[in-house]
Design a protein around this motif. Structure first.
Motif, PDB file in Angstrom:
ATOM      1  N   ALA A  93     -67.090  -1.664 -88.593  1.00 14.18           N
ATOM      2  CA  ALA A  93     -66.283  -1.293 -89.700  1.00 14.18           C
ATOM      3  C   ALA A  93     -64.843  -1.474 -89.986  1.00 14.18           C
ATOM      4  N   GLU A  94     -64.287  -1.510 -91.101  1.00 14.19           N
ATOM      5  CA  GLU A  94     -63.042  -1.498 -91.595  1.00 14.19           C
ATOM      6  C   GLU A  94     -62.266  -0.229 -91.622  1.00 14.19           C
ATOM      7  N   ILE A  95     -60.998  -0.622 -91.793  1.00 14.69           N
ATOM      8  CA  ILE A  95     -60.154   0.607 -90.915  1.00 14.69           C
ATOM      9  C   ILE A  95     -59.164  -0.089 -91.540  1.00 14.69           C
ATOM     10  N   GLY A  96     -58.133   1.114 -92.054  1.00 17.36           N
ATOM     11  CA  GLY A  96     -57.228   1.197 -92.809  1.00 17.36           C
ATOM     12  C   GLY A  96     -56.260   2.435 -93.377  1.00 17.36           C
ATOM     13  N   PHE A  97     -55.307   2.311 -94.056  1.00 18.86           N
ATOM     14  CA  PHE A  97     -54.728   3.511 -94.042  1.00 18.86           C
ATOM     15  C   PHE A  97     -54.452   3.860 -95.980  1.00 18.86           C
ATOM     16  N   VAL A  98     -54.177   4.967 -96.131  1.00 14.05           N
ATOM     17  CA  VAL A  98     -53.955   4.880 -98.016  1.00 14.05           C
ATOM     18  C   VAL A  98     -52.714   5.894 -97.747  1.00 14.05           C
ATOM     19  N   GLY A  99     -51.531   5.255 -97.847  1.00 19.22           N
ATOM     20  CA  GLY A  99     -50.243   6.527 -97.265  1.00 19.22           C
ATOM     21  C   GLY A  99     -50.251   7.221 -96.117  1.00 19.22           C
ATOM     22  N   PRO A 100     -50.946   8.285 -95.597  1.00 21.67           N
ATOM     23  CA  PRO A 100     -50.385   9.313 -93.574  1.00 21.67           C
ATOM     24  C   PRO A 100     -52.421   8.418 -93.686  1.00 21.67           C
ATOM     25  N   LEU A 101     -53.098   8.589 -94.856  1.00 15.85           N
ATOM     26  CA  LEU A 101     -54.520   8.874 -94.559  1.00 15.85           C
ATOM     27  C   LEU A 101     -55.748   8.054 -93.631  1.00 15.85           C
ATOM     28  N   PRO A 102     -55.829   8.207 -92.945  1.00 13.63           N
ATOM     29  CA  PRO A 102     -56.893   6.993 -92.117  1.00 13.63           C
ATOM     30  C   PRO A 102     -58.513   6.802 -93.169  1.00 13.63           C
ATOM     31  N   VAL A 103     -58.585   5.834 -93.123  1.00  9.19           N
ATOM     32  CA  VAL A 103     -59.926   5.268 -94.058  1.00  9.19           C
ATOM     33  C   VAL A 103     -60.705   4.687 -93.496  1.00  9.19           C
ATOM     34  N   TRP A 104     -61.870   4.478 -93.536  1.00  6.71           N
ATOM     35  CA  TRP A 104     -62.666   4.151 -93.006  1.00  6.71           C
ATOM     36  C   TRP A 104     -63.194   2.943 -94.693  1.00  6.71           C
ATOM     37  N   SER A 105     -63.776   1.958 -94.520  1.00  6.83           N
ATOM     38  CA  SER A 105     -64.499   1.421 -95.509  1.00  6.83           C
ATOM     39  C   SER A 105     -65.508   0.626 -95.153  1.00  6.83           C
ATOM     40  N   GLN A 106     -66.155  -0.013 -96.130  1.00  2.00           N
ATOM     41  CA  GLN A 106     -67.009  -1.167 -96.212  1.00  2.00           C
ATOM     42  C   GLN A 106     -65.802  -2.769 -95.803  1.00  2.00           C
ATOM     43  N   ASN A 107     -67.008  -3.236 -95.730  1.00  2.00           N
ATOM     44  CA  ASN A 107     -66.446  -4.451 -95.466  1.00  2.00           C
ATOM     45  C   ASN A 107     -65.934  -5.472 -96.521  1.00  2.00           C
ATOM     46  N   SER A 108     -64.659  -5.853 -96.526  1.00  2.00           N
ATOM     47  CA  SER A 108     -63.486  -6.815 -97.761  1.00  2.00           C
ATOM     48  C   SER A 108     -65.066  -7.723 -98.541  1.00  2.00           C
ATOM     49  N   ALA A 109     -65.599  -8.368 -97.958  1.00  2.00           N
ATOM     50  CA  ALA A 109     -66.029  -9.730 -98.214  1.00  2.00           C
ATOM     51  C   ALA A 109     -67.800  -9.182 -99.884  1.00  2.00           C
ATOM     52  N   LEU A 110     -67.255  -7.562 -99.491  1.00  2.00           N
ATOM     53  CA  LEU A 110     -68.536  -7.171-100.052  1.00  2.00           C
ATOM     54  C   LEU A 110     -67.396  -7.244-101.811  1.00  2.00           C
ATOM     55  N   ALA A 111     -66.520  -7.283-101.872  1.00  2.00           N
ATOM     56  CA  ALA A 111     -65.756  -6.858-102.923  1.00  2.00           C
ATOM     57  C   ALA A 111     -66.440  -8.427-104.293  1.00  2.00           C
ATOM     58  N   ALA A 112     -66.660  -9.123-103.567  1.00  2.00           N
ATOM     59  CA  ALA A 112     -66.961 -10.086-104.786  1.00  2.00           C
ATOM     60  C   ALA A 112     -68.238 -10.064-105.198  1.00  2.00           C
ATOM     61  N   MET A 113     -68.425  -8.861-104.438  1.00  2.26           N
ATOM     62  CA  MET A 113     -70.234  -8.970-105.394  1.00  2.26           C
ATOM     63  C   MET A 113     -70.673  -7.679-106.392  1.00  2.26           C
ATOM     64  N   THR A 114     -69.061  -7.127-106.495  1.00  2.00           N
ATOM     65  CA  THR A 114     -68.974  -5.637-107.138  1.00  2.00           C
ATOM     66  C   THR A 114     -68.550  -5.876-107.982  1.00  2.00           C
ATOM     67  N   ALA A 115     -69.587  -5.362-108.927  1.00  2.00           N
ATOM     68  CA  ALA A 115     -68.940  -5.017-110.645  1.00  2.00           C
ATOM     69  C   ALA A 115     -66.942  -4.934-110.325  1.00  2.00           C
ATOM     70  N   ASP A 116     -66.587  -4.233-110.397  1.00  2.00           N
ATOM     71  CA  ASP A 116     -64.848  -3.840-110.079  1.00  2.00           C
ATOM     72  C   ASP A 116     -63.883  -4.977-109.064  1.00  2.00           C
TER      73      ASP A 116
END
Length: 271
Positions: free
Chosen positions: A122-145
């Motif tokens: 999984a990919e990891i990152g932060f939004v402000g101080p909040l640690p987050v997991w996320s889907q693979n960024s490559a999937l963004a090209a296949m989503t409506a938004d």
């Protein structure tokens, strides 16, 4: 004499540059998104993260402004897990007069997300101080938004919303994480994180339920509501900046394959 003066000037210039660079690594949180939680065990300063859970942030902020949380106790506290509070009945059965909230277990990852590579698949990152997991960024090209789903990691200090069995039953009760518990990821709403005061969170009296006398929140205030002369001055290392990335990289090297975003402590200065 001239050489000595030149050396002094160069040293001063280098010091000034270092200071400027250090200053750029820090940010001042929005005072409308900071809670100052004073408990009988000490002060906890929380940054709310509306990018992850806007409805939950709005609810808790509104209740804090109305002084709803003042005096409420920590009625369910598990030592290796979390401190639960926010119930006017102080027993887990109550809530506010507001309607229950729709779950915000995940959110669409957009502006404000600071990527920090991968941890396992999984990919990891932060939004402000909040640690987050996320889907693979490559999937963004296949989503409506053009975005992918992300969700908060329930690390120490993370603020989560309590609920019953119904995913859409959260109302006013919330909890502070004492330790990491990944079983909550994607099944509870994470909407903020304690910037400091983890020692107070871990000092809250344990019990399920907690025996009397229970520890309590004496006041819960939004930072912007506190008179300017009385406000704590809060500075947080920017999780999108190079200094924080260096911290992440250091921990990744130290822990190897066991690394998760919960292993990184975000530097905070409170004056």
């Amino acid at each position: 004499m001239k050489l000595a003066s030149l050396a002094a000037v160069m040293a001063l210039t280098a010091a000034s540059a270092a200071s400027a660079q250090a200053a750029s690594d820090w940010r001042t949180p929005d005072p409308d998104n900071v809670l100052v939680v004073d408990t009988n065990k000490g002060r906890i300063i929380v940054e709310l993260v509306p990018e992850a859970a806007p409805a939950h942030v709005a609810r808790v902020r509104g209740l804090a402004k109305a002084h709803f949380y003042d005096g409420l106790t920590f009625f369910r506290v598990l030592d290796s897990f979390m401190d639960q509070t926010g119930d006017p009945k102080n027993d887990g059965t109550g809530g506010s007069d507001q309607p229950n909230l729709t779950a915000e277990f995940t959110f669409r990852r957009g502006a404000g997300y600071a990527p920090q590579g991968k941890a396992g698949p999984a990919e990891i990152g932060f939004v402000g101080p909040l640690p987050v997991w996320s889907q693979n960024s490559a999937l963004a090209a296949m989503t409506a938004d053009g975005k992918v789903a992300a969700w908060g990691a329930f690390c120490p200090g993370v603020l989560g919303m309590a609920r019953a069995g119904d995913p859409d039953s959260a109302n006013s009760q919330f909890f502070f994480m004492r330790q990491t518990n990944a079983s909550l990821d994607k099944t509870y709403t994470a909407f903020g994180r304690a910037l400091n005061g983890l020692e107070a969170i871990r000092a809250i009296k344990v019990g399920e339920p907690v025996a009397a006398p229970q520890d309590s929140m004496t006041t819960v205030r939004v930072l912007s509501d506190i008179p300017a002369a009385q406000r704590p001055n809060v500075q947080v290392m920017d999780t999108a900046g190079p200094a924080f990335k260096a911290l992440v990289d250091k921990r990744r090297v130290e822990l190897g394959g066991a690394f998760t975003p919960c292993d990184v402590t975000i530097p905070v200065q409170v004056k």
